[in-house]
Every structure is written in structure tokens, then in C-alpha cells.
Design a protein around this motif. Structure first.
Motif, PDB file in Angstrom:
ATOM      1  N   ASN A  88     -17.017   7.752 -11.429  1.00 27.92           N
ATOM      2  CA  ASN A  88     -17.566   6.449 -10.560  1.00 27.92           C
ATOM      3  C   ASN A  88     -17.793   6.702  -9.131  1.00 27.92           C
ATOM      4  O   ASN A  88     -16.414   7.451  -8.310  1.00 27.92           O
ATOM      5  N   GLY A  89     -18.889   6.545  -8.818  1.00 25.14           N
ATOM      6  CA  GLY A  89     -19.492   6.500  -7.100  1.00 25.14           C
ATOM      7  C   GLY A  89     -19.761   8.159  -7.429  1.00 25.14           C
ATOM      8  O   GLY A  89     -19.675   8.694  -5.519  1.00 25.14           O
ATOM      9  N   ARG A  90     -20.000   8.352  -8.562  1.00 24.80           N
ATOM     10  CA  ARG A  90     -20.386  10.011  -7.992  1.00 24.80           C
ATOM     11  C   ARG A  90     -21.894  10.254  -7.863  1.00 24.80           C
ATOM     12  O   ARG A  90     -22.950  11.343  -7.341  1.00 24.80           O
ATOM     13  N   GLY A  91     -22.479   9.693  -8.892  1.00 26.55           N
ATOM     14  CA  GLY A  91     -24.150   9.072  -8.784  1.00 26.55           C
ATOM     15  C   GLY A  91     -24.352  10.701  -9.948  1.00 26.55           C
ATOM     16  O   GLY A  91     -23.331  11.215 -10.798  1.00 26.55           O
ATOM     17  N   LEU A  92     -25.559  10.281 -10.170  1.00 24.84           N
ATOM     18  CA  LEU A  92     -26.405  12.432 -11.308  1.00 24.84           C
ATOM     19  C   LEU A  92     -26.649  12.989  -9.772  1.00 24.84           C
ATOM     20  O   LEU A  92     -27.664  13.110  -8.736  1.00 24.84           O
ATOM     21  N   GLY A  93     -26.281  14.813 -10.004  1.00 26.20           N
ATOM     22  CA  GLY A  93     -26.999  15.318  -9.609  1.00 26.20           C
ATOM     23  C   GLY A  93     -26.082  15.845  -8.467  1.00 26.20           C
ATOM     24  O   GLY A  93     -25.319  15.235  -8.243  1.00 26.20           O
ATOM     25  N   LYS A  94     -26.034  16.617  -7.674  1.00 27.56           N
ATOM     26  CA  LYS A  94     -25.983  17.478  -6.461  1.00 27.56           C
ATOM     27  C   LYS A  94     -26.737  15.924  -5.488  1.00 27.56           C
ATOM     28  O   LYS A  94     -26.040  15.763  -4.391  1.00 27.56           O
ATOM     29  N   THR A  95     -27.625  15.395  -5.766  1.00 26.14           N
ATOM     30  CA  THR A  95     -27.895  15.015  -4.759  1.00 26.14           C
ATOM     31  C   THR A  95     -27.347  13.633  -4.763  1.00 26.14           C
ATOM     32  O   THR A  95     -27.508  12.680  -4.107  1.00 26.14           O
TER      33      THR A  95
END
Length: 478
Positions: free
Chosen positions: A363-370
Motif C-alpha cells: 500500500n502506498g508504494r505504487g507500480l515500478g520504480k516510479t
């Protein structure tokens, strides 16, 4: 990134510590002697020079996505406070609700922009009790070893998870056809609706308003109560499966109404919980502010010895619950009683809680490095969708039990239903889902709440149709 943007990011990342280019950082000794009012003033005034365009996207998306839970990420991140205790929830010492950078006025319930200083009546000692506690955690709080932290979290989650399973079962029986008769497997008022409503209401109390107060006693208590108990008390997989069972009978309108009514009642329950908890808290503050403060200090688990005592008590409770569940499961299983499903659910339930807690780190990390789509709580989404799919698959197996000649159908039903009720019921959750939904709805981008709800419901329901409804239709299972 410009220098001003970097400075703003540092201010936000440190939890509004009240430092900027024009005000030197206060020493630790000065922070110990400052009161809650001046601390709150510094935190909001430090953002008075930050432009909304620099903070409203990335940071609000992250904090809104973390409104339900952040899992074990708190144990191995930089979220430890200076005192050594674990800060398991973002910005919980600044805002009433962990809704990113846009908090709520505890008096008017209106959104407060971080670039606008708080009014005097909100900064008064009485009203700041809803936003920040006047007594801070002691500086000598013991930081536990990493292994002991994980062990304490797992134990709290297991004990409270089993209690959540038992409460959900009792609410099913109370409101089901046998007693009150409000809910049923054949109507849009599904069996798990009362537990989802009660869990969402309690999430408003202990997961929003009183979460900070509980964390002053023990951060692990907050994890056990919100992620463990409330997460296991509520279940998304059971809700989705009941709508699939209506759909397999071609009751599409009832299934649609079941989702809409279930979402509305759960969303209103957490709002009602927040509002009633805020009112109750104001009554407590007016009558016994000193009593609340002294009580929190008395019960605070702030030493290594107290942590060990709490862990020992919970381990004793866990062993007792599992032993009792095992004995009753053996007795009920031999007599082929339906109660065996409950006790099997109590045994396998903690595994579902642990997996959901570990998934919450997404949660709160998003997808990929971006960090694409940071506002989407992927941990909760994966837990709910995966649990709904496995529940649908087990329901298909129960429908097709006549194909398994050498399998005892009663045993198969008990095992499958026990796993559905315990393991998968605890893996999925409505309390965290609705907390995230409500956080998004009250943020700057309310459309995200409905997009998130649609993604969770439509994905689970669509995959459930393929896994459950299509085989039943094509093979004419009874």
C-alpha cells in the motif's frame, strides 16, 4: 527537482516536524519541553511557504493509500520515532485521520489545506486533543529486536484474528434466519453484512479517532485490533461470493443491488463511527482530561519487560484458543456437525491475517520504480481479489462433489467451508477497504474512491463468474 521542492519533500517526509529554511531545527531537549499546541503550530506554519502543486500529488496519494494499513513495512523502514518506538501509521500525530496532506477539522469536519494555518479555536488545548495528544511518548521507550517485533506482531494478529472470526460467526447466527432473520443466503442482505457494518463502524472508532491513543499504550495493540480483529471481523470474499450465488440463479439485479447496498452501508458505518467517536472523545476530554492522560501512562507498554509480559500473555491466549478449537474440531468433525467449520476456521484464520498484513506493505508504494498509481492500495486489492477467487473456486468444488467418487462429501464440505470462513475470510477485509475508500472520498480527488471500489468489486466479481458461475451453468451442477 529544485531546492525548494527538495526542502518541501524533507518537511513532508519527516512528518511535519516544523522545520524550514527560515526557522532552525529545535534541539531534542527543547522538543521535550514544548507543548502540543506550539508543536502543532510549528508543523502547520512550516508548510505555509509550500505550494500545493509541490505536495498534492505524490505525497497525498501515498498517505491516502496507507489509510488502512502498511503491513510489516513499518518494522524495517525509517518510521521509528526518535524515542525508539515504532511509528506504524503515517502522520498519525498530526491529523485526526490519516488522509495524506489534507486533514479534517475536528469541529466543522471540513477539509484543512496544509498551506493554511489552523484557526485559533482549532489550536486550542481542548480541540487539539482530537488531532494530537498532549502527552508524548517517553524518550526512553525501548526499541525491540527485529525478530521480537515480528513475533509480537504475528502473535497479536493471530489472537485478535481468531476473536474476529468468532465475532463474525456470532453475528451471522444472531442476524441470520435462526434468530432475528434479517440476513439470508437468498437475499441481497447477505449473512456477512452485519459484521461488515460493525467492523466498519469500529474502524472509525479505533482505526481513526482513537488510533493515536491506542498507539500510546502499544503500537502492536493497534495492529492487532485494526488489522487483526477488525480485518477478520469483516470479509470481502464472503460478500462477493453471496452475490455470485445470486448471479448463478440469474438474479443480476439483486446482485447489483447487493454490491451497492453493501458498499453504502459500510461507507456510512465508518462515517457514523468517526462522528460518534469524536463526540464521545470530546465528552471525555471535558470531564476527565487528566484521567485519560494518567490512564494512558499507567497502561503504556514502554519497556522491554512489559513487552515480554504482554507477549507471554498473548502467547498463552493463542495456545488456549488453538487448543480449544482443535479439541472441539475433533469432536464436531466426528459427528459431522456444521460447527466443525467454525473451529477449523479459527485454526486456519491466523494464516490469512498474516498474509494480508504482509501484503499491506504494498500500500502506498505504487507500480515500478516510479511509483505509478501510488493512490491505489495494491496490498488490500490483491488480498481481496485473490481471496474472492479462491472462495469461488472452493464453492465450485463443493458444487461438483458428486464427481469425486472416492471423496467423502461431508468431509469435503466441512474442510472447504472452514477454509472459506477462516483462512479466506481473514485474508480479505472490508474494514481496511472501506477506510481507504473513505480516505480517498475525502481527499482532493474523490473520484479515486469510486474507481478503487469499482476495480475491487468488478475484478473480483468478473473473475468469480468465470471460476464459479460458468462451470455451474455449463455442467449443470446442483
Amino acid at each position: 527537482m529544485s531546492l525548494q521542492e527538495k526542502s518541501s519533500a524533507v518537511v513532508i517526509e519527516e512528518g511535519y516536524r516544523g522545520t524550514n529554511d527560515t526557522e532552525p531545527r529545535r534541539s531534542v531537549s527543547n522538543d521535550r519541553t514544548s507543548n502540543a499546541t506550539s508543536s502543532l503550530r510549528r508543523r502547520f506554519l512550516s508548510l505555509s511557504h509550500v505550494q500545493p502543486s509541490q505536495i498534492d500529488e505524490d505525497n497525498e496519494s501515498e498517505f491516502v493509500s496507507e489509510a488502512g494499513d502498511i503491513g510489516d513495512r513499518a518494522l524495517h523502514s525509517n518510521r521509528h520515532s526518535e524515542s525508539g518506538s515504532i511509528c506504524l501509521f503515517p502522520s498519525e500525530d498530526v491529523q485526526l485521520q490519516t488522509y495524506g496532506l489534507w486533514g479534517r477539522d475536528p469541529v466543522t469536519s471540513k477539509a484543512i489545506s496544509p498551506v493554511t494555518p489552523l484557526p485559533e479555536e482549532i489550536i486550542s488545548p481542548l480541540s487539539t486533543g482530537v488531532i494530537i495528544s498532549e502527552d508524548k511518548k517517553p524518550e526512553n521507550t525501548t526499541r525491540l529486536p527485529k525478530l521480537l517485533e515480528y513475533g509480537s506482531c504475528m502473535t497479536h494478529l493471530a489472537v485478535f484474528g481468531i476473536l474476529g472470526v468468532l465475532t463474525r460467526y456470532l453475528l451471522q447466527k444472531l442476524f441470520g434466519p435462526g434468530v432475528v432473520g434479517v440476513t439470508s443466503d437468498k437475499t441481497i442482505l447477505y449473512l456477512d453484512l452485519p459484521s461488515n457494518m460493525v467492523g466498519s463502524l469500529l474502524m472509525g472508532w479505533f482505526g481513526v479517532v482513537f488510533k493515536v491513543d491506542l498507539s500510546y499504550v502499544s503500537d502492536y495493540l493497534v495492529i492487532g485490533l485494526t488489522t487483526g480483529y477488525l480485518g477478520s471481523l469483516t470479509t470481502f470474499s464472503g460478500w462477493n461470493q453471496k452475490m455470485l450465488e445470486l448471479s448463478v440463479e440469474r438474479h443480476w439485479v439483486f446482485a447489483l443491488l447487493g454490491f451497492l447496498i453493501g458498499l453504502y452501508l459500510a461507507a456510512y458505518s465508518i462515517i457514523f463511527g468517526v462522528e460518534t467517536a469524536k463526540g464521545f472523545r470530546q465528552i471525555l476530554e471535558r470531564n476527565s482530561v487528566c484521567g485519560i492522560t494518567s490512564s494512558r501512562r499507567r497502561w503504556r507498554v514502554d519497556s522491554f519487560k512489559r513487552h515480554l509480559v504482554a507477549l507471554a500473555v498473548l502467547l498463552l491466549m493463542l495456545s488456549s484458543l488453538r487448543s480449544i478449537s482443535g479439541i472441539l474440531l475433533r469432536e464436531e468433525f466426528n459427528s459431522s456437525s456444521s460447527e466443525a467449520q467454525l473451529w477449523l476456521g479459527c485454526i486456519v484464520g491466523p494464516f490469512g491475517v498474516w498474509i494480508r498484513w504482509l501484503l499491506a506493505r504494498l500500500n502506498g508504494r505504487g507500480l515500478g520504480k516510479t511509483g505509478l498509481l501510488k493512490w491505489v492500495p495494491f496490498g488490500t486489492l490483491i488480498a481481496n481479489v485473490s481471496a474472492a477467487c479462491v472462495v469461488a473456486a472452493l464453492s465450485t468444488v463443493k458444487k461438483a462433489h458428486n464427481l469425486f467418487v472416492h471423496v467423502n462429501t461431508t468431509t469435503c464440505d466441512i474442510v472447504a467451508t472452514g477454509i472459506q470462513f477462516g483462512f479466506l475470510g481473514c485474508l480479505s477485509t472490508v474494514s481496511a477497504f472501506i477506510a481507504e475508500f473513505n480516505a480517498m472520498r475525502e481527499s482532493k480527488y474523490p473520484w479515486r474512491a469510486y474507481a478503487y471500489a469499482m476495480a475491487t468489486i468488478c475484478t473480483s466479481f468478473g473473475l468469480g463468474i468465470l471460476i464459479y458461475c460458468v462451470p455451474v451453468w455449463t455442467r449443470a451442477y446442483k
